[in-house]
Design a protein around this motif. Structure first.
Motif, short mmCIF file in Angstrom:
data_model
loop_
_atom_site.label_atom_id
_atom_site.label_comp_id
_atom_site.label_asym_id
_atom_site.label_seq_id
_atom_site.Cartn_x
_atom_site.Cartn_y
_atom_site.Cartn_z
N ILE A 148 0.76 -1.21 -0.03
CA ILE A 148 -0.02 0.05 0.04
C ILE A 148 0.99 1.27 0.02
O ILE A 148 0.82 2.27 -0.87
CB ILE A 148 -0.79 0.06 1.22
N TRP A 149 1.93 1.26 0.92
CA TRP A 149 2.86 2.48 1.11
C TRP A 149 3.42 2.58 -0.45
O TRP A 149 3.62 3.80 -0.74
CB TRP A 149 3.74 2.27 2.03
N ARG A 150 3.80 1.56 -0.92
CA ARG A 150 4.87 1.73 -2.14
C ARG A 150 3.94 2.20 -3.29
O ARG A 150 4.42 3.25 -4.12
CB ARG A 150 5.12 0.27 -2.63
N ASP A 151 2.78 1.82 -3.42
CA ASP A 151 1.68 2.62 -4.37
C ASP A 151 1.13 3.75 -4.23
O ASP A 151 0.69 4.44 -5.10
CB ASP A 151 0.81 1.37 -4.64
N ASN A 152 1.25 4.21 -2.98
CA ASN A 152 0.48 5.48 -2.64
C ASN A 152 1.39 6.54 -2.03
O ASN A 152 1.06 7.65 -1.80
CB ASN A 152 -0.53 4.97 -1.42
N GLN A 153 2.68 6.25 -1.77
CA GLN A 153 3.75 7.30 -1.21
C GLN A 153 3.99 8.37 -2.21
O GLN A 153 4.04 8.30 -3.38
CB GLN A 153 4.99 6.49 -0.86
N LYS A 154 4.23 9.64 -1.58
CA LYS A 154 4.41 10.64 -2.56
C LYS A 154 5.82 11.03 -2.44
O LYS A 154 6.49 11.67 -3.19
CB LYS A 154 3.52 11.92 -2.19
N PRO A 155 6.67 10.97 -1.13
CA PRO A 155 7.94 11.90 -0.88
C PRO A 155 9.09 11.05 -1.63
O PRO A 155 10.17 11.56 -1.76
CB PRO A 155 8.19 11.74 0.42
N PHE A 156 8.87 10.07 -2.06
CA PHE A 156 10.12 9.32 -2.65
C PHE A 156 10.25 9.00 -4.11
O PHE A 156 8.98 8.87 -4.69
CB PHE A 156 10.37 7.86 -1.91
N GLU A 157 11.26 9.06 -4.47
CA GLU A 157 11.65 8.93 -6.19
C GLU A 157 11.30 7.25 -6.39
O GLU A 157 10.91 6.87 -7.20
CB GLU A 157 13.07 9.47 -6.28
N GLU A 158 12.00 6.45 -5.49
CA GLU A 158 11.72 5.21 -5.71
C GLU A 158 11.97 4.41 -4.23
O GLU A 158 12.31 4.88 -3.30
CB GLU A 158 13.12 4.63 -6.33
N ILE A 159 11.16 3.46 -4.07
CA ILE A 159 11.14 2.60 -3.00
C ILE A 159 11.49 1.26 -2.96
O ILE A 159 11.09 0.88 -3.89
CB ILE A 159 9.86 3.00 -2.02
N THR A 160 12.05 0.76 -2.17
CA THR A 160 12.58 -0.93 -2.12
C THR A 160 12.81 -1.54 -0.95
O THR A 160 12.35 -0.81 -0.03
CB THR A 160 13.92 -0.86 -3.25
N SER A 161 12.82 -2.76 -1.11
CA SER A 161 12.83 -3.64 -0.01
C SER A 161 13.88 -4.74 0.00
O SER A 161 14.10 -5.40 -1.09
CB SER A 161 11.50 -3.91 0.72
N GLU A 162 14.33 -5.31 1.07
CA GLU A 162 14.89 -6.58 1.25
C GLU A 162 14.18 -7.32 2.13
O GLU A 162 13.58 -6.97 3.16
CB GLU A 162 16.24 -6.21 1.56
N ALA A 163 14.34 -8.78 2.26
CA ALA A 163 13.68 -9.58 3.17
C ALA A 163 14.55 -9.50 4.49
O ALA A 163 15.69 -9.31 4.34
CB ALA A 163 13.76 -11.16 2.63
N THR A 164 13.92 -9.74 5.38
CA THR A 164 14.78 -9.61 6.97
C THR A 164 15.38 -11.01 7.00
O THR A 164 14.93 -12.03 6.54
CB THR A 164 13.63 -9.70 8.04
N GLY A 165 16.51 -10.70 7.69
CA GLY A 165 17.49 -12.13 7.54
C GLY A 165 17.41 -12.71 8.91
O GLY A 165 16.51 -12.40 9.55
N PRO A 166 18.44 -13.51 9.18
CA PRO A 166 19.39 -13.89 8.22
C PRO A 166 19.00 -14.92 7.22
O PRO A 166 18.03 -15.63 7.28
CB PRO A 166 20.27 -14.75 9.45
N HIS A 167 20.02 -14.87 6.28
CA HIS A 167 19.45 -15.77 4.93
C HIS A 167 20.89 -16.46 4.76
O HIS A 167 21.69 -16.17 3.83
CB HIS A 167 19.02 -14.74 3.88
N GLU A 168 21.24 -17.61 5.40
CA GLU A 168 22.15 -18.50 4.94
C GLU A 168 21.82 -19.42 3.91
O GLU A 168 20.61 -19.90 3.90
CB GLU A 168 22.67 -19.14 6.25
N CYS A 169 22.82 -19.54 2.99
CA CYS A 169 22.54 -20.47 2.10
C CYS A 169 23.97 -21.12 2.07
O CYS A 169 25.06 -20.77 2.47
CB CYS A 169 22.20 -19.71 0.63
N ASP A 170 23.94 -22.23 0.95
CA ASP A 170 25.25 -23.06 0.91
C ASP A 170 25.67 -22.99 -0.65
O ASP A 170 24.78 -23.19 -1.29
CB ASP A 170 25.03 -24.50 1.32
N LEU A 171 26.79 -22.71 -0.70
CA LEU A 171 27.29 -22.92 -2.07
C LEU A 171 27.87 -24.41 -2.07
O LEU A 171 28.70 -24.80 -1.52
CB LEU A 171 28.45 -21.96 -2.31
N THR A 172 26.84 -25.16 -2.94
CA THR A 172 27.13 -26.62 -2.70
C THR A 172 27.90 -27.02 -3.93
O THR A 172 27.54 -27.69 -4.79
CB THR A 172 26.00 -27.38 -2.82
#
Lengths: 889, 109
Positions: free
Chosen positions: A155-179
């Motif tokens: 909702i905020w992303r689609d209705n916000q006015k003060p920002f040129e661009e808005i983005t997000s990252e998932a909350t971590g931690p995000h461990e992964c394995d290089l197998t």
């Protein structure tokens, strides 16, 4: 043009070295011609020569003026002054070396620390127009960094006015394995498709994510960090479009991040992946709240933080309605600059370090000024001779300033080299978590700072002695040696003692605070305990059964190791609060009124195996711990820590009571309290002990998963009487025996606990180092001043003794002055220290900013060391032989 | 003391250039010439003469050469250069204008 002719003239002078000789000859000719003329007019030969010389005026001055009328004169004079200064230093190398060494210490430490704090306090972040970047989100007492739930975010992303661009990252931690090959554990951060473009980052190789790559069902692509590219792929340019194995699944590399790249929250990242946002699915996830994320945005040009906050406020107000009423009051809208987010924890520490080294620098400069002044006084005769010979005051001023600048430059060069070594020491000392320290380097900016600092110090310390007016009367030996400069020096020494007092106080408070930290009762035994943490990848362990089987197999293996007395399996370890948790008002006790909304205290929970309490030696104060039988039964036991028990059941026994967790979820099962465990200090660096409860981690059943999200993190804890290295190796070998492909993070409990203290240890060590340096320099300053004063008053002391003054009279004379200096410096320092420590109270642990013990110790130390510095000059004062003095009168 | 120190620097330069317009001269000669022609009113001390000579030399208006003096000693002789001549003309013109202007003011007052 002026410059050009100056250089031309200089060049000519170098080629025609005899110009000076010619000038002399020309003037000499004039003198002789005038004498001849006078003779011709009938004067006596003596008189003729005398008259000619009178008419001529001062020969030296005429010569000087001729030279000064040449265009390149200032260059020439500079060379002259430099040559003269160098000659002086060669004549008195100890003096020059002392000054250069003092400056080296002052400038070196300042430069090294500046290179560290520069990143925190002054440097811009490695993003394009970083000052426009903000973190947007909601904050509450559990989560001060700011987050947004998915549904609100859309909702905020689609209705916000003060920002040129808005983005997000998932909350971590995000461990992964290089197998691939030897498995490596990595940090894989899922981000939105426009993440990098919002930050203004362009990959050094390849490209950013495309919009379709961030939609569900899109291709599996990733950007890798420069470090991964370097360490794992040897900077192979063919990495682009190569497919790598992450958690056993093929992922195509589409780009490499710049070397300077860092995540907005500074967490480590090896692989950036696109979040596959399915908005529709996310809306129904997590009880309709969507998945949590961290949100970053770029302000439109000209929009301030406050304006952005106001513009987002209505959206926040709407979103707030969805939030359960009992915690609504605790939730606030936050729009903060990125820099603010990044440096919140370390900024104060950075200022402390910076302030400390600036004090050291000031002390060093004061010492240099004092030394120069002392030399200026002893050189007054020389200067007076030069004035008598026709040197102008301006000339002497520039000469003195040239000397000082030369010393500063030498000090700056030495200081730079010193800073290089010191920085290496910092990096060795610095905790790994302080990523900004490890990026510190002596770059152009830092070198510029060094130069500026040394020039300022040079001008400051050079100006005072340069302004000394040489007194021609000194030549007659009649004039009293003036003492005005000595009083400036006394002021400087008192200032040094004051600065030393501040440094010492801060260091002492930090040391005491650190000792408290080190000695605090953790509530667990930390010796002889080894911990091993593994994360079970989704690919290899998709099912609960597989995960449980792994844990069980390893636990069985570990139990029969050499000297092993206890083994535990858990999802989290002290001393850190578990991220799973809730609030006190989410706990429901059967047959009791619900906890009121106001009591929003944080509680945390852990899933532990029955061996947990014996392994960490956490005492069971009432009731009993988990039994092995319960693991296979259908009972749901819970153990509370002492604080939680007191909160929920004040003055009564909670044993047998039934309770439920997660007020929001009416289907959550009832648990029965079977025991009370001792408190464990999990918050690490703060005084607070958090209410906790423990649930039983079981195998072969999905009971334990009903409460919350099953963490794929498994931590094994082993207590053994065998040597710790043996245990570490043994634990490692047992886990690899069960699954050789898993990356294992293994550490002794001691290491884990002490890593919490890295940051305080770092700042304590550094500030103490500066305090000792500062104190040493202040004491050298005091010693130098007193010796000088005694040497100056030697004659006076001799006369006094000849007139009947006793040694104790003389001692009182010298010591009295010293004590007055120490006392006044200490008093001023005390007042300032009280102010400074008040500002630092956040950094202190179990020590008040006005801790009387620290202050008394510092004052005693200052007085003691000050008196030591007085002793030698005082001894030489009482050993003045009055007979010698009288004879020389 | 002779009024040399009171002489404006530009005036001293003009006097030197004017003296050298006739023939090359050494420093002492210049001082003597100015003193004689001004009937002992202007006595140029060496303290200001030689700095001025050096200044003019570096500006390229006069040049110096070692030669034999009237009493058979080595001496440095100064002579006007081309640009020195131009400078002299310009300064003379300037001086004329200035002094007639001052004369007008003094008479009118």
């Amino acid at each position: 043009m002026e410059m050009f002719s100056a250089w031309k003239a200089l060049l000519r002078r170098i080629i025609r070295r005899n110009e000076e000789v010619e000038l002399d000859e020309e003037l000499q000719f004039h003198l002789e011609r005038q004498t001849q003329e006078n003779l011709a007019q009938g004067m006596e030969s003596e008189e003729a020569r005398r008259q000619a010389r009178i008419a001529f005026g001062a020969m030296g001055r005429a010569r000087d003026e001729c030279r000064e009328s040449r265009p390149g004169f200032w260059v020439e004079r500079l060379f002259q002054d430099v040559r003269y200064a160098l000659r002086g230093f060669r004549r008195n190398p100890v003096f020059a070396l002392t000054i250069v060494a003092t400056l080296m210490l002052g400038i070196g430490t300042t430069t090294a620390v500046f290179s560290v704090v520069d990143r925190i306090l002054f440097r811009s972040l490695p993003y394009e127009h970083a000052d426009q970047l903000v973190s947007v989100g909601m904050v509450h007492s559990l989560e001060t960094q700011g987050f947004l739930m998915g549904n609100t975010y859309y909702i905020w992303r689609d209705n916000q006015k003060p920002f040129e661009e808005i983005t997000s990252e998932a909350t971590g931690p995000h461990e992964c394995d290089l197998t691939e090959g030897t498995p490596v554990q990595l940090d894989c951060e899922p981000v939105e498709g426009n993440f990098l473009s919002t930050l203004g980052i362009t990959p050094v190789l390849g490209r950013n994510f495309l919009p379709e790559e961030a939609r569900p069902g899109g291709p599996d692509v990733a950007l890798i960090s420069y470090r991964l590219w370097l360490t794992h792929y040897n900077l192979d340019p063919k990495i682009l479009n190569k497919t790598i194995q992450i958690d056993g699944k093929p992922v195509r590399v589409i780009g490499v991040l710049p070397q300077s790249f860092e995540m907005p929250r500074l967490q480590n990242v090896d692989v950036l992946r696109a979040i596959m946002i399915d908005e529709v699915a996310d809306h129904s996830a997590n009880g309709g709240y969507g998945s949590p994320r961290r949100v970053f945005a770029r302000l439109k040009p000209g929009v301030s933080l406050e304006q952005a906050w106001s513009a987002m406020e209505p959206l926040f107000h709407d979103a707030n309605k969805q939030i359960p009423a009992d915690i609504r009051k605790d939730i606030h809208l936050s729009v903060r600059s990125l820099r603010d987010i990044q440096t919140q924890n370390v900024r104060l520490m950075a200022w402390v370090l910076f302030g400390s080294v600036i004090s050291v620098l000031l002390i060093a400069c004061a010492n240099v000024a004092s030394l120069l002044m002392a030399r200026g006084t002893s050189r007054q005769r020389e200067l007076a001779v030069r004035v008598a010979l026709g040197a102008s005051k301006a000339r002497l001023f520039w000469q003195t300033l040239t000397e000082t600048m030369l010393l500063s430059i030498a000090g700056a060069v030495a200081g730079y080299l010193f800073a290089k070594g010191l920085l290496r020491l910092f990096l060795a000392l610095a905790p790994a978590r302080l990523s900004f320290v490890h990026k510190a380097q002596l770059d152009l900016r830092v070198i510029g700072f060094t130069l500026a600092v040394s020039m300022l110090c040079g001008i400051f310390s050079g100006l005072i002695p340069a302004l000394q007016r040489p007194n021609a009367e000194l030549l007659t030996g009649r004039a009293e040696k003036r003492m005005t400069h000595a009083s400036v020096r006394q002021l400087l020494v008192a200032g040094q003692i004051a600065a030393g007092m501040i440094l010492l106080t801060v260091a002492m408070l930090l040391v005491r605070s650190f000792r408290n930290l080190d000695h605090q009762q953790m509530g667990i035994r930390v010796d002889n305990t080894v911990t091993a943490r593994v994360t079970l990848g989704v690919h290899k362990y998709p099912e609960l059964a597989g995960q449980a089987h792994f844990s069980e197999a390893v636990e069985d293996q570990l139990r029969y190791g050499p000297g092993v007395s206890a083994v535990a399996v858990t999802d989290s370890l002290p001393p850190a609060p578990n991220q799973n948790g809730g609030r006190l008002n989410q706990v429901v006790v059967a047959g009791k009124p619900p906890v009121t909304a106001g009591a929003g205290e944080v509680i945390t929970s852990r899933w532990v195996s029955p061996g947990y309490f014996p392994t960490l030696e956490i005492p069971i104060l009432q009731g009993r711990g988990f039994s092995q039988d319960e693991v296979t039964s259908s009972e749901r036991p819970v153990i509370l820590n002492q604080i939680l028990a007191e909160r929920l059941f004040p003055g009564q026994s909670p044993l047998g009571e039934r309770m439920r967790f997660g007020k929001l979820d009416p289907d959550s099962p009832w648990y029965t309290v079977i025991g009370i465990a001792g408190n464990v200090r999990n918050s690490g660096l703060t005084d607070k002990t958090v209410p906790e409860y423990y649930l039983l981690r079981r195998y072969g059943s999905d009971h334990w998963d009903t409460h919350g999200v099953w963490s794929r993190t498994v931590i094994f804890v082993v207590r053994s009487s065998a040597p710790i290295e043996t245990t570490v190796q043994w634990v490692h070998s047992r886990i690899t025996a069960v699954d050789p492909t898993l990356p294992i993070d293994i550490a002794t409990m001691k290491e884990r606990v002490s890593s919490l203290e890295d940051q305080p240890r770092f700042q304590t060590v550094l500030v103490s180092l500066f305090a000792i340096t500062g104190l040493a320099m202040a004491i050298i300053g005091l010693y130098g001043l007193l010796s000088f004063l005694v040497a100056q008053r030697e004659r006076e002391i001799g006369v006094r003794m000849a007139l009947g003054a006793t040694r104790s009279n003389i001692l009182r004379l010298v010591m009295g002055r010293s004590l007055r200096l120490i006392a006044s410096g200490t008093l001023v320092g005390l007042a300032l220290s009280l102010m400074v420590s008040r500002m630092l109270s956040h950094l202190l642990f179990s020590v008040g900013p006005y801790d009387p013990l620290s202050y008394s110790l510092v004052i005693l130390l200052l007085i003691f060391v000050g008196l030591m510095a007085t002793l030698i000059p005082a001894r030489s004062a009482i050993s003045v032989d009055p007979a010698v003095t009288l004879r020389s009168e | 003391m002779p009024p040399s120190s009171d002489l404006l620097q530009g005036t001293l330069d003009l006097l030197i250039l004017r003296s050298l317009a006739l023939e090359p001269m050494h420093g002492w000669g210049i001082a003597q010439r100015i003193q004689q022609i001004s009937r002992d009113v202007l006595q140029i001390g060496q303290g200001s003469l030689y700095p001025a000579l050096h200044r003019l030399e570096y500006r390229g208006w006069i040049q110096a050469e070692w030669g034999e003096s009237e009493n058979n000693r080595r001496a440095k002789f100064y002579s006007l250069t081309k640009s020195g001549k131009k400078q002299l003309e310009a300064e003379l013109e300037n001086w004329e204008r200035l002094s007639s202007a001052i004369a007008l003011v003094l008479k009118g007052a």
